[in-house]
Design a protein around this motif. Structure first.
Motif, short mmCIF file in Angstrom:
data_model
loop_
_atom_site.label_atom_id
_atom_site.label_comp_id
_atom_site.label_asym_id
_atom_site.label_seq_id
_atom_site.Cartn_x
_atom_site.Cartn_y
_atom_site.Cartn_z
N HIS A 169 58.27 39.00 43.96
CA HIS A 169 57.94 39.81 42.78
C HIS A 169 58.41 39.08 41.53
O HIS A 169 59.38 39.48 40.88
CB HIS A 169 58.59 41.19 42.89
N LEU A 170 57.79 37.95 41.23
CA LEU A 170 57.96 37.16 40.01
C LEU A 170 59.23 36.32 39.94
O LEU A 170 59.35 35.47 39.05
CB LEU A 170 57.91 38.07 38.76
N PRO A 215 49.65 38.43 41.21
CA PRO A 215 49.39 37.02 40.86
C PRO A 215 48.65 36.86 39.53
O PRO A 215 48.91 35.88 38.81
CB PRO A 215 48.51 36.54 42.03
N ASN A 216 47.76 37.79 39.21
CA ASN A 216 47.00 37.67 37.95
C ASN A 216 47.89 37.79 36.72
O ASN A 216 47.82 36.97 35.80
CB ASN A 216 45.84 38.68 37.91
N ALA A 256 48.24 27.90 39.20
CA ALA A 256 49.29 28.76 39.76
C ALA A 256 48.70 29.78 40.73
O ALA A 256 49.20 29.97 41.84
CB ALA A 256 50.06 29.45 38.64
N VAL A 257 47.64 30.47 40.33
CA VAL A 257 47.04 31.46 41.21
C VAL A 257 46.44 30.81 42.44
O VAL A 257 46.52 31.36 43.55
CB VAL A 257 45.99 32.30 40.45
N HIS A 258 45.85 29.65 42.28
CA HIS A 258 45.28 28.94 43.44
C HIS A 258 46.35 28.70 44.50
O HIS A 258 46.13 28.97 45.69
CB HIS A 258 44.69 27.61 42.98
N TYR A 282 47.47 43.34 39.79
CA TYR A 282 47.60 44.26 38.66
C TYR A 282 46.20 44.70 38.25
O TYR A 282 45.32 43.87 38.02
CB TYR A 282 48.29 43.57 37.49
N SER A 283 46.00 46.02 38.14
CA SER A 283 44.68 46.52 37.79
C SER A 283 44.74 47.44 36.58
O SER A 283 45.78 48.02 36.28
CB SER A 283 44.06 47.27 38.99
N PHE A 284 43.63 47.55 35.90
CA PHE A 284 43.43 48.54 34.86
C PHE A 284 41.93 48.77 34.78
O PHE A 284 41.13 47.88 35.05
CB PHE A 284 43.99 48.08 33.50
N TRP A 285 41.55 50.01 34.48
CA TRP A 285 40.13 50.27 34.38
C TRP A 285 39.62 49.78 33.03
O TRP A 285 40.38 49.69 32.06
CB TRP A 285 39.82 51.76 34.55
#
Length: 515
Positions: A143-144, A190-191, A229-231, A261-264
């Motif tokens: 977690h980071l 990750p995003n 980094a995400v890869h 992490y999500s948001f609409w």
């Protein structure tokens, strides 16, 4: 009024309110749906230099004075010493599951190699204390808080070397703790990790480049490093999932998944440009992580716009990634409005956010943000329902866990403890989750953030997000239940005949009576 009498009065008021107010209950959810709350290692534990733990990138980040309130997590909520007290509070509230993360540098002070026995003892004691109370464990491997030693040695997530090191760390965690863990999440957000840490530089390791970074970054490349980094996070995730499935899952009977992490997102207007911009946000922000994990490759629009900046997967990597989840976890708090910014694609120098070619804002009329910032959002429970339904429709109906959701505001104790706004938010987001289930979404759990107040990555101790207030000015870090803890407890202990959602005015009255 003594404590016992106050507690008895509170319980009586809760029951009376439950008999009179109509609402949803715990019993409205499927029997296998789980309710919980969470924390994370750096934000909760403290004890940063105790018993063999070495610094993480967040230790370095905060000691460079980069947090908004110049605070550190050196002590944080002092969970390293107060976990037994907190486990009892979990029982008091009645949570069914607890979500937490393990500190990589507490287990492996050198990032790999020799294991720290005192780190193992802490987590085993912590886990045993929770499990004996009948609470299920949902554990995040990362977690980071990357070990600083790996950041110094080869650049951390920017190097493919980290894939095997993360696999070695995960192997130890599975071996030592896996018999008691029901759900493993490999990497959290990750995003956001990549955007905050490698584009804007507002998160550790604070890498960015002009003109994109908004902090005093001394190194980095905002145009390429977020993609790299995400890869590597995705490759590490796939390797760890394969390890768990081949070596541990049959015997331990747990599940493993990925978090994002999500948001609409709402288009600012009905124009085709804004509608297309909203879809680009979905693809860049969420498909960036989910498409490889579900389908084995990045979204086509990302590959088209980012071009050579976006690394490619080999066929074997793609095969390993595809289907590398038993569930998908989302950290969801709010929604944003989006407008088109495709003219920026004419620029030769672009970071990840520029490639997305969209502006994010808090309303359809607000000035838009050119840089992604999770704070540029609005509370919107219906957005969570829409997000869950979007995942069902576009990613093969996966099992979904809302691994973080909540509402944070000022840490002043008088307003933080009497947190009616948090009660409203939790109530509405839980209702939205139920509506998603009723529409056919395979949602399996909901976790409030956070169980107690912690060090917040963006705001330090200026934000209060917990169900329990922590007095960070007191070296003993005393915990005080908030109104939201009492509400959540009542909801979790409700059944089909009792009422789980109590009106805010009733709660305020009960809270005053219990003081």
């Amino acid at each position: 009024m003594n404590h016992s009498l106050r507690l008895l009065l509170l319980l009586l008021c809760l029951q009376l309110a439950a008999d009179e107010v109509i609402g949803i209950t715990r019993g409205d959810f499927p029997s296998d749906f789980v309710f919980g709350a969470g924390t994370s290692s750096y934000q909760y534990e403290g004890g940063v230099a105790e018993d063999g733990r070495t610094p993480s990138i967040w230790d370095t980040f905060v000691h460079e004075g980069r947090t908004r309130d110049k605070s550190t997590g050196d002590v944080a909520s002092d969970g390293y010493h107060k976990y037994k007290e907190d486990a009892k509070l979990m029982t008091d509230v009645g949570i069914e599951a607890y979500r937490f993360s393990i500190s990589w540098s507490r287990i492996l002070p050198n990032g790999r190699g020799a294991v720290n026995p005192k780190g193992l003892i802490y987590y085993k004691n912590f886990i045993n204390e929770i499990v004996k109370r009948g609470i299920r464990l949902h554990v995040n491997l990362h977690h980071l808080d990357l070990p600083q030693i790996l950041q110094d040695e080869y650049g951390g997530w920017l190097s493919p070397n980290i894939v095997d090191d993360f696999k070695e760390y995960a192997d130890i965690c599975f071996k030592e703790f896996g018999d008691q863990v029901s759900h493993w999440t490999t990497i959290v957000e990750p995003n956001v990790y990549a955007l905050g840490g490698y584009d804007s530089g507002i998160f550790a390791p604070a890498r960015c480049s002009y003109p994109f970074g908004r902090t005093n970054c001394t190194a980095g490349n905002s145009t390429t490093e977020p993609y790299i980094a995400v890869h590597n996070m995705l490759l590490a995730h796939a390797k760890v999932v394969n390890l768990y499935r081949t070596k541990y899952q049959d015997n331990q009977n747990g599940q493993i998944g990925m978090n994002f992490y999500s948001f609409w997102v709402y288009p600012t207007s009905n124009s085709s440009d804004d509608i297309e911009a909203a879809q680009r946000v979905f693809d860049f922000q969420f498909g960036w992580v989910l498409n490889p994990v579900v389908f084995g490759d990045y979204p086509k629009i990302m590959k088209k716009i980012a071009g050579s900046k976006l690394p490619n997967f080999t066929s074997s990597q793609s095969n390993l990634l595809r289907g590398s989840y038993d569930f998908i976890g989302l950290n969801h708090y709010s929604s944003a409005f989006v407008s088109d910014n495709s003219d920026i694609l004419k620029e030769s120098l672009r970071d990840f956010t520029s490639d997305m070619a969209a502006r994010l804002g808090t309303s359809s009329n607000s000035s838009a943000s050119t840089q992604f910032d999770p704070s540029h959002v609005v509370l919107d429970p219906i957005g969570l329902q829409k997000m869950l339904e979007y995942l069902k429709q576009n990613y093969g109906d996966p099992p979904l866990y809302v691994e973080e959701n909540g509402y944070c505001f000022g840490a002043n104790i008088s307003t933080a403890v009497n947190d009616t706004a948090r009660v409203d938010a939790l109530s509405d987001y839980i209702k939205a989750t139920l509506e998603a289930i009723r529409s056919g979404v395979n949602a399996k759990g909901y976790f409030a953030w956070s169980f107690i107040d912690v060090f917040e990555y963006l705001n330090g101790y200026k934000s209060s997000c917990g169900l329990y207030h922590v007095d960070f000015a007191d070296e003993l870090r005393p915990r005080t239940p908030k109104l939201s803890a009492r509400w959540y407890s009542n909801f979790l202990k409700s059944d089909s005949k009792a009422v789980g959602i109590i009106e805010r005015s009733d709660l305020q009255h009960m809270f005053r009576l219990s003081q």
